[in-house]
Every structure is written in structure tokens, then in C-alpha cells.
Design a protein around this motif. Structure first.
Motif, short mmCIF file in Angstrom:
data_model
loop_
_atom_site.label_atom_id
_atom_site.label_comp_id
_atom_site.label_asym_id
_atom_site.label_seq_id
_atom_site.Cartn_x
_atom_site.Cartn_y
_atom_site.Cartn_z
N ASP A 231 62.04 -29.37 40.39
CA ASP A 231 61.83 -30.26 39.15
C ASP A 231 61.59 -31.84 39.71
O ASP A 231 60.63 -32.48 39.31
CB ASP A 231 63.03 -30.08 37.95
CG ASP A 231 62.80 -28.76 37.37
OD1 ASP A 231 61.82 -28.24 37.32
OD2 ASP A 231 63.81 -28.44 36.61
N ALA A 232 62.36 -32.17 40.63
CA ALA A 232 62.57 -33.27 41.26
C ALA A 232 61.26 -33.59 41.96
O ALA A 232 60.60 -34.64 41.57
CB ALA A 232 63.64 -33.73 42.20
N VAL A 233 60.82 -32.86 42.78
CA VAL A 233 59.58 -32.80 43.23
C VAL A 233 58.33 -32.84 42.40
O VAL A 233 57.34 -33.92 42.61
CB VAL A 233 59.06 -31.97 44.23
CG1 VAL A 233 57.97 -31.98 45.11
CG2 VAL A 233 60.32 -32.05 45.55
N LYS A 234 58.22 -32.18 41.31
CA LYS A 234 57.09 -32.14 40.27
C LYS A 234 57.11 -33.30 39.66
O LYS A 234 56.05 -33.95 39.27
CB LYS A 234 57.32 -30.94 39.38
CG LYS A 234 57.13 -29.53 40.22
CD LYS A 234 57.60 -28.43 39.11
CE LYS A 234 57.28 -27.06 39.92
NZ LYS A 234 57.87 -26.04 39.16
N THR A 235 58.22 -34.09 39.10
CA THR A 235 58.27 -35.17 38.40
C THR A 235 57.94 -36.36 39.19
O THR A 235 57.34 -37.11 38.71
CB THR A 235 59.71 -35.12 38.03
OG1 THR A 235 60.23 -34.22 37.11
CG2 THR A 235 59.96 -36.31 36.89
N ALA A 236 58.57 -36.38 40.55
CA ALA A 236 57.93 -37.38 41.20
C ALA A 236 56.55 -37.41 41.73
O ALA A 236 55.96 -38.45 41.87
CB ALA A 236 58.90 -37.16 42.81
#
Length: 267
Positions: A231-236
Motif C-alpha cells: 500500500d505504501a508503494v502504490k500510494t507513493a
């Protein structure tokens, strides 16, 4: 409530578009308080780098000790380290921090294709820091240097690199495909179990200075806030895509300007 705190260990960009400055902007934009350890000073603007002054390894360690002795950092981003001694100093300083997410952006190749690190420094990076990393974020050229293989030409070629990169000892890999010539910009995330293809529209602009720094620091800020890695990578990825899309609304310098870190707030 616990304040999300992220630390960046990287060089300073006097032009404000990359390095420590980009990291702190991305931390702030994504809801994390930013601390910093400066590893080098650059005389730099949108047209290039005019000078570099390395910080002594002992002072890099002193900065790290000052932060860690007082401030409860929740996630750490590591940017460019130009010397073997600096890499060793950072690795030594992180020995007591292995329980925290560590995002390593292995900056080794300039946009021109020139190597920024000598072979000895690359070997030290692979031996000391990559095994500490929760995530490494090489672009496709840096991934090729790490593996000693040709630069990939397609996203399928990039996908074949993720498992060999994981074998270097990190917990997860994000290979960035912004330099591909395909219609979409594809990054590939492998978390040891699943492979994710993160696609976005390719945006035509010359103002992309600091893109890699900003993406890795955005991920770090979100990990500090408690996001899962995917989720962190997708949001970033969504954040950096919008920051690039809004880059032309800024007028900064005469060369390759920065992305717009605060596109959501500035009018």
C-alpha cells in the motif's frame, strides 16, 4: 497519538529539487515529520552539479547518534552515498535500527548514464547496506549495475531482475521503469511473495529532477505512518505521478526543474 517520524540519510541539493530537500518535502506532503542526516553537500541547480563536498564519516555517525538518541524514528530512507567510508559509517550507525523499515535508494547512475559510484563503493553497498534494507528502489540502470547484466529494454525484462536482486539480501525490491520507452511507466514490486506491476501514464515534461528521491522518501513516510509495504508503494507511486503531472506549474530555474511536491496545497 504517536507522531509519524521519518529520517533521511542523503546528500543536500542546494537547488532544492532532489536529495535531502526533496525527501523532507515528500515527508511533509505525506504526513510524516522529517529528520535528516546529511552525507554530502552539493553546489547544484536545475542545470547540473557544480561541486560536491563530502561530509566526514565520523560526523555522519554523530548526526545519526544525535537523532537516534532522542527522536523515535519509525522509518529510514537512505539516498546517495558517494564513498566506501560513508557507506560503512551509515551501516555501522544502523546496526541498532534493524527493527525499523529501511528504504534504500541505490543512487549509482546519473541520468546521462555515467557511473556515480566506483566498483569498491558498489561492492560495499551490496555487502553492508542492501542486506539491511526492507526495500531497495533501483531504477532499471542501477538494477543492471547491481546484477552485472544488460539494461532491460522492456517491463518483462525488468520482471526477470527482481528475484536476483532479492538474492542480494534485501526483503523487497522495487525496480523503476521510468526510462523505458513503453507507452506506460511501469514499476515492478516484489515483496518476496507477490509481484505487483504498478503502471501510470507517461507524462511529457522536462521537470523531473528529484523523481527517484521523492518516490523513495514518499514510501518511507507512508511506512512511518503504518502502511503495509504494497500500500505504501502504490500510494507513493500515485503521489509521484501527480507531482510530475503538476511540475510544469512551477517555474524553477533554466534547466530540468523539480517535481511539484505540494501540488495538493499550492494554487
Amino acid at each position: 497519538m504517536t507522531t509519524p517520524i521519518a529520517l533521511t540519510i542523503a546528500g543536500s541539493d542546494s537547488g532544492g529539487g532532489a536529495g535531502i530537500q526533496a525527501d523532507l518535502k515528500a515527508f511533509s506532503a505525506l504526513g510524516a515529520y522529517g529528520c535528516s542526516v546529511i552525507t554530502a553537500l552539493t553546489a547544484q541547480n536545475t542545470q547540473g552539479v557544480q561541486g560536491i563536498a563530502d561530509v566526514e564519516p565520523a560526523f555522519i555517525r554523530q548526526q545519526m547518534e544525535s537523532v537516534f538518541s532522542d527522536i523515535p524514528v519509525q522509518a529510514i530512507k537512505i539516498g546517495m552515498l558517494s564513498r566506501t567510508d560513508s557507506i560503512n559509517a551509515v551501516a555501522d550507525g544502523l546496526e541498532g535500527q534493524r527493527n525499523k523499515p529501511i528504504v534504500l535508494d541505490p543512487v549509482m547512475v546519473a541520468t546521462s548514464g555515467d557511473r556515480l559510484l566506483q566498483d569498491e563503493a558498489i561492492a560495499t553497498l551490496k555487502a553492508r547496506l542492501i542486506p539491511m534494507a526492507s526495500l531497495i528502489t533501483p531504477n532499471m540502470m542501477e538494477a543492471a549495475v547491481l546484477l552485472g547484466c544488460p539494461v532491460p529494454e522492456t517491463s518483462s525484462d525488468m520482471e526477470k531482475m527482481v528475484e536476483p536482486l532479492m538474492a542480494l539480501g534485501c526483503q523487497a525490491v522495487l525496480v523503476k521503469g521510468g526510462h523505458l520507452t513503453e507507452a506506460e511507466s511501469t514499476d515492478i514490486l516484489f515483496d518476496g511473495t507477490d509481484i505487483y506491476h504498478l503502471r501510470s501514464q507517461r507524462i511529457q515534461t522536462q521537470n523531473t529532477h528529484g523523481t527517484g528521491c521523492t518516490l523513495s522518501s514518499a514510501i518511507t513516510a507512508l511506512l512511518a505512518r503504518g502502511f503495509s509495504l504494497p500500500d505504501a508503494v502504490k500510494t507513493a507511486k500515485d503521489y509521484i505521478s501527480e507531482a510530475i503531472a503538476h511540475a510544469d506549474s512551477l517555474t524553477i530555474g533554466k534547466g530540468h526543474g523539480p517535481v511539484h511536491h505540494f501540488y495538493q496545497w499550492w494554487n
